[in-house]
Write a protein that holds these residues in place. Structure first.
Motif, short mmCIF file in Angstrom:
data_model
loop_
_atom_site.label_atom_id
_atom_site.label_comp_id
_atom_site.label_asym_id
_atom_site.label_seq_id
_atom_site.Cartn_x
_atom_site.Cartn_y
_atom_site.Cartn_z
N THR A 43 0.80 -1.32 0.12
CA THR A 43 0.08 0.00 0.62
C THR A 43 0.71 1.18 -0.47
O THR A 43 1.51 1.51 0.78
CB THR A 43 -1.10 0.26 1.40
OG1 THR A 43 -1.56 -0.80 1.22
CG2 THR A 43 -1.73 1.39 1.26
N TYR A 44 0.92 2.14 -0.93
CA TYR A 44 1.85 3.54 -1.06
C TYR A 44 1.17 4.05 -0.80
O TYR A 44 -0.22 4.02 -1.30
CB TYR A 44 2.08 3.14 -2.44
CG TYR A 44 2.01 3.18 -3.67
CD1 TYR A 44 1.28 4.22 -3.86
CD2 TYR A 44 0.90 1.66 -4.24
CE1 TYR A 44 -0.09 4.14 -5.32
CE2 TYR A 44 0.17 2.13 -5.43
CZ TYR A 44 0.13 3.46 -5.67
OH TYR A 44 -0.83 3.23 -7.07
N THR A 45 1.71 5.58 -0.60
CA THR A 45 1.28 6.55 -0.07
C THR A 45 1.14 7.78 -1.30
O THR A 45 2.09 7.63 -2.27
CB THR A 45 1.34 7.14 1.09
OG1 THR A 45 2.79 7.85 0.81
CG2 THR A 45 1.13 5.80 2.29
N LYS A 46 -0.29 8.31 -1.07
CA LYS A 46 0.57 9.92 -2.42
C LYS A 46 0.48 11.09 -1.70
O LYS A 46 1.48 10.31 -0.01
CB LYS A 46 -0.74 10.04 -2.64
CG LYS A 46 -1.91 9.53 -3.96
CD LYS A 46 -2.83 10.36 -3.82
CE LYS A 46 -3.53 9.28 -5.18
NZ LYS A 46 -4.82 10.05 -5.52
N MET A 47 1.51 11.58 -2.61
CA MET A 47 2.73 12.87 -1.49
C MET A 47 1.94 14.05 -2.32
O MET A 47 1.33 14.36 -3.49
CB MET A 47 3.82 12.23 -2.11
CG MET A 47 4.92 11.15 -1.19
SD MET A 47 5.05 11.27 0.68
CE MET A 47 6.03 12.37 0.61
N VAL A 48 2.25 14.71 -1.15
CA VAL A 48 2.27 16.30 -1.69
C VAL A 48 3.61 17.00 -1.67
O VAL A 48 4.58 16.82 -1.33
CB VAL A 48 1.67 17.19 -0.37
CG1 VAL A 48 1.39 18.80 -0.93
CG2 VAL A 48 0.42 16.98 0.31
N ASN A 49 4.05 17.69 -3.52
CA ASN A 49 4.88 17.87 -3.28
C ASN A 49 5.42 19.12 -3.24
O ASN A 49 4.51 20.12 -3.27
CB ASN A 49 5.14 17.66 -5.21
CG ASN A 49 4.46 18.02 -5.99
OD1 ASN A 49 3.49 18.92 -5.16
ND2 ASN A 49 3.95 17.85 -7.14
#
Lengths: 337, 329
Positions: free
Chosen positions: A226-232
């Motif tokens: 389960t990978y996460t999204k990231m805020v760039n």
């Protein structure tokens, strides 16, 4: 000290060498680049009959080997600084890239559902955020149902380029992390357990509930983690995809980076994934064996020209073509034949 | 008989001096070959120590004796801050717990095998023990990671934490949260790994007890327990302790299995359910990517393990000598 280094290096080489022919190109270093490099080497051998003998013994050991001139090229996940390059008479360029993704194991949370940003990630790994329903995580994920359980942090136990890039990103994202822990291939982890290799971290995450760790994208994908999204950096939420990794690379300013000293974390651009790792190749500008050195350059040119597809199949990100052109210029200018 | 006399006859006149000098040459050669083999051990050991010391000098100069009681391990700090307390603590605690479990179990198996076991069960149990010694350590590590770890974390550790919650000292030792990777898991794996050393050596030495001694003891009405306690164990004490020491040496130095399941954390926690690290696990993990002072610090750790093992074995010898003196032989 040098005596020991030589013995250790010789031992490592002896342990990993299979058959070496005189005409073969020898290299050593980064484990990150190993899978794609062996695929390139296979194709190159079929086309030219020349083999590439690469020992994936770790970036640090690779640098030592090229310094000791026991190999034609070295590969490292952390670029050498310009003054170091000049001191050793090395040419350096980026060869291949890959994404690093945070992975979690939380009941009811699916891949790509959870959103994290740099400061929050740093707070988790520094031990400031200890529960999944912490306000900072909730703020990024207002609709997610997060348990009130303790977070188990998993990190790499062995020194690694993945750790270098990950801690480099955390240092850029959080002043607290930078002052308390900093960046490096092995750091003083404030919390969590250490596992050996990407596969160790992946295995640990898969087994441990409420855990978080970081692995190369290929491991997350292959192990269905389960990978996460990231805020760039631009404040946009991005998914870890080949496009977002590539965006980080093409938005990076390679032209004004002497010796290609550029670490691809926290790069600008709306689509850029914030944690991208690069493996760099090191060669002597004036090699003792110039024929071997030229042969190695031919191999790298082959890899840039024809290796992009096989790299993508292994979830690596090929260097953008404008960067490749730049690198080829560096070769003809810097490396004496 | 007839053959022998024929040979002597065929050899003709018998030169005694020549034959003796031939024997002497053989003897001298044999003496020197064995002597050189024995000396080579010292040379190799010396070479290892010297190269370790040379490699460790930069770290010794930088950290001095504070290396021994510094808990921080921050190779990426500038300059690196390195201390051996965490790995030393982990090495000693895991080995101690491992021996705590393996000595009674190992001796128990050995006593059962030699004194109580029905004949038909001896071979299967004996072979199972030998097989335990043959399993590669990486397999132990994987088994610990995938099977033992989850069982301990989900079943055993919560139970222990609950029982000892609030009890002074023991409460801190068995404090939560439960973890797949911990000092305790590593110690348990080590206990299984060193078991064959203790058992098979004990079995071998127990077999050397002259039957007449045991029969005499049984004859005056001793129970099996009394025979074991008062005849077998005292008679074989030196051999048994030798086996235990061999096992301890293995426990102190085991690397691969421990790296898998100890959690590789340099922090020291009062709880044995917390992750930790050992000297050999730390070196194995970090050596490949280390350089400069960091690498020198790792070599110094190696030297420390060397010294630690030496002192533990020396202390065991001393204990043995005092025991023997007390026993009067």
């Amino acid at each position: 000290m040098n005596f020991i280094k030589t013995i250790v290096a010789a031992g490592l080489v002896a342990a990993t060498t299979t058959t070496a022919f005189a005409a073969d190109i020898t290299g050593a270093g980064s484990t990150f680049i190993f899978p794609v490099l062996s695929k390139w080497a296979d194709a190159y051998k079929k086309e030219t009959g020349n083999g590439v003998n690469y020992q994936s013994i770790g970036s640090g050991a690779g640098i030592k080997q090229i310094q000791a001139k026991t190999v034609t090229f070295g590969a490292t996940d952390a670029p050498l600084k310009v003054d170091q390059l000049q001191k050793d008479g090395f040419a350096q360029w980026p060869m291949i890239m890959g994404g690093i993704v945070p992975v979690v194991n939380i009941e009811g949370v699916k891949a790509g559902e959870l959103v994290l940003d740099g400061p929050t990630l740093a707070d988790i790994f520094v031990g400031k955020i200890t529960k999944w329903d912490d306000a900072a995580i909730k703020k990024l994920n207002p609709s997610a149902k997060l348990p009130s359980d303790a977070i188990s942090v998993v990190h790499r136990a062995d020194g690694s380029g993945t750790t270098f890039n990950f801690t480099n990103y955390l240092s850029k994202a959080s002043a607290d992390w930078k002052s308390k822990v900093g960046e490096g291939t092995a750091v003083e982890w404030p919390v969590g357990v250490g596992a050996k290799g990407n596969e160790g971290v992946a295995g640990n995450i898969a087994q441990t509930k409420n855990s978080i760790g970081y692995v190369e994208y290929a491991y997350a994908k292959q192990n269905k983690l389960t990978y996460t999204k990231m805020v760039n950096k631009a404040g946009k939420t991005v998914d870890p995809t080949n496009e977002s990794f590539q965006a980080a690379a093409s938005n990076a300013d390679w032209t004004s980076a002497p010796g290609y000293y550029l670490i691809l974390t926290d790069q600008p651009g709306d689509k850029s994934w914030p944690i991208v790792a690069t493996t760099f190749v090191l060669m002597h500008k004036e090699a003792a064996d110039k024929a071997a050195s030229q042969e190695a350059l031919k191999f790298f040119k082959f890899a840039f020209d024809k290796g992009a597809k096989s790299a993508e199949e292994l979830d690596y990100i090929p260097m953008p073509s404008n960067v490749v052109k730049l690198i080829e210029k560096t070769w003809s200018a810097d490396i004496k034949s | 008989m007839a053959v022998e006399s024929n040979v002597i006859d065929a050899a003709g006149p018998y030169d005694r001096a020549k034959a003796l000098s031939a024997f002497k040459l053989g003897d001298v050669t044999f003496y020197w070959i064995t002597r050189l083999s024995a000396i080579s051990v010292l040379l190799i050991l010396g070479g290892i120590i010297v190269s370790l010391i040379i490699g460790a000098v930069p770290a010794m100069k930088e950290y001095g004796f504070a290396f021994l009681w510094t808990q921080r391990w921050a190779p990426s700090a500038d300059p690196p801050v390195l201390g051996a307390l965490g790995p030393m603590y982990g090495t000693l605690v895991t080995s101690f717990i491992a021996m705590l479990i393996a000595i009674p179990v190992g001796l128990g198996i050995a006593i059962f095998l030699t004194e109580l076991c029905p004949q038909w069960l001896r071979r299967p149990i004996g072979m199972a023990i030998e097989l335990l010694a043959g399993i590669p350590s990486i397999i132990y590590g994987m088994w610990g990671f995938f099977v033992l770890g989850p069982f301990l974390a989900n079943t055993f550790q919560p139970f222990m934490i609950k029982i000892f919650d609030g009890v002074p000292v023991l409460g801190a030792i068995f404090a939560g949260p439960p973890s797949y990777l911990s000092l305790f898991n590593a110690a348990l794996i080590l206990a299984i790994m060193v078991l064959p050393f203790i058992t098979s050596i004990s079995v071998d030495v127990f077999k050397t007890v002259p039957p007449v001694l045991k029969e005499a003891a049984y004859g005056v009405g001793c129970t099996t327990w009394e025979v074991v306690r008062s005849v077998v164990i005292p008679y074989t004490r030196v051999g048994v302790i030798g086996g235990v020491m061999l096992a301890l040496g293995r426990a102190l130095g085991e690397t691969m299995a421990v790296t898998f399941i100890i959690g590789n954390s340099f922090r020291i926690s009062s709880s044995i359910f917390a992750p930790g690290t050992t000297i050999s696990a730390a070196i194995a993990s970090e050596f490949a990517e280390s350089d400069g002072l960091h690498q020198s610090g790792l070599i110094l750790l190696g030297l420390l393990l060397f010294v630690l093992t030496f002192f533990v074995l020396a202390a065991a010898r001393l204990m043995l000598m005092r025991l023997e003196k007390k026993a009067g032989n």
